[in-house]
Design a protein around this motif. Structure first.
Motif, PDB file in Angstrom:
ATOM      1  N   MET A 122       3.600   9.603  -5.469  1.00 53.41           N
ATOM      2  CA  MET A 122       4.397  10.776  -5.111  1.00 53.41           C
ATOM      3  C   MET A 122       5.463  11.042  -6.166  1.00 53.41           C
ATOM      4  O   MET A 122       5.664  12.180  -6.582  1.00 53.41           O
ATOM      5  N   ARG A 123       6.145   9.993  -6.604  1.00 52.14           N
ATOM      6  CA  ARG A 123       7.174  10.172  -7.638  1.00 52.14           C
ATOM      7  C   ARG A 123       6.562  10.646  -8.943  1.00 52.14           C
ATOM      8  O   ARG A 123       7.120  11.496  -9.625  1.00 52.14           O
ATOM      9  N   ALA A 124       5.407  10.103  -9.302  1.00 57.27           N
ATOM     10  CA  ALA A 124       4.747  10.489 -10.543  1.00 57.27           C
ATOM     11  C   ALA A 124       4.355  11.968 -10.532  1.00 57.27           C
ATOM     12  O   ALA A 124       4.313  12.610 -11.569  1.00 57.27           O
ATOM     13  N   HIS A 125       4.086  12.498  -9.349  1.00 57.60           N
ATOM     14  CA  HIS A 125       3.663  13.899  -9.212  1.00 57.60           C
ATOM     15  C   HIS A 125       4.776  14.795  -8.689  1.00 57.60           C
ATOM     16  O   HIS A 125       4.528  15.953  -8.365  1.00 57.60           O
ATOM     17  N   ASN A 126       5.983  14.251  -8.589  1.00 59.55           N
ATOM     18  CA  ASN A 126       7.135  15.026  -8.122  1.00 59.55           C
ATOM     19  C   ASN A 126       6.847  15.687  -6.769  1.00 59.55           C
ATOM     20  O   ASN A 126       7.131  16.869  -6.571  1.00 59.55           O
ATOM     21  N   SER A 127       6.292  14.925  -5.870  1.00 57.00           N
ATOM     22  CA  SER A 127       5.915  15.453  -4.557  1.00 57.00           C
ATOM     23  C   SER A 127       7.124  15.631  -3.653  1.00 57.00           C
ATOM     24  O   SER A 127       8.096  14.887  -3.731  1.00 57.00           O
ATOM     25  N   TRP A 156       0.831  -1.200   0.000  1.00 53.62           N
ATOM     26  CA  TRP A 156       0.000   0.000   0.000  1.00 53.62           C
ATOM     27  C   TRP A 156       0.870   1.257   0.000  1.00 53.62           C
ATOM     28  O   TRP A 156       0.671   2.169  -0.791  1.00 53.62           O
ATOM     29  N   MET A 157       1.860   1.294   0.894  1.00 56.22           N
ATOM     30  CA  MET A 157       2.714   2.475   1.004  1.00 56.22           C
ATOM     31  C   MET A 157       3.590   2.641  -0.239  1.00 56.22           C
ATOM     32  O   MET A 157       3.838   3.776  -0.666  1.00 56.22           O
ATOM     33  N   GLU A 158       4.040   1.543  -0.844  1.00 54.66           N
ATOM     34  CA  GLU A 158       4.805   1.635  -2.091  1.00 54.66           C
ATOM     35  C   GLU A 158       3.962   2.256  -3.192  1.00 54.66           C
ATOM     36  O   GLU A 158       4.476   3.029  -4.004  1.00 54.66           O
ATOM     37  N   GLN A 159       2.675   1.940  -3.213  1.00 50.61           N
ATOM     38  CA  GLN A 159       1.785   2.538  -4.209  1.00 50.61           C
ATOM     39  C   GLN A 159       1.673   4.051  -4.001  1.00 50.61           C
ATOM     40  O   GLN A 159       1.697   4.823  -4.955  1.00 50.61           O
TER      41      GLN A 159
END
Length: 68
Positions: A27-32, A19-22
């Motif tokens: 976050m990476r996809a949105h550059n968070s 769940w947390m990896e998802q």
């Protein structure tokens, strides 16, 4: 005997993502920006309450945490 296909997928494509990896992938996809301790705590509560990772990311991290 089970026969394997020559086209078997690599392990990283067949393993289950936690769940947390998802959430981290979102976050990476949105550059968070990195999570604050409060956001991390809220994500843990959301997971315990059955909230899907994408919905939890959207509600807790959201666009306000994106770095440009």
């Amino acid at each position: 005997m089970t026969q394997l296909s020559d086209a078997a997928e690599p392990e990283h494509l067949t393993r289950t993502t936690s769940w947390m990896e998802q959430v981290e992938l979102h976050m990476r996809a949105h550059n968070s920006a990195p999570l604050t301790s409060r956001q991390h705590e809220r994500l843990q509560i959301a997971r315990a309450n059955g909230v899907e990772p994408w919905a939890a990311f959207d509600q807790i991290v959201g666009a306000d945490n994106v770095q440009f």
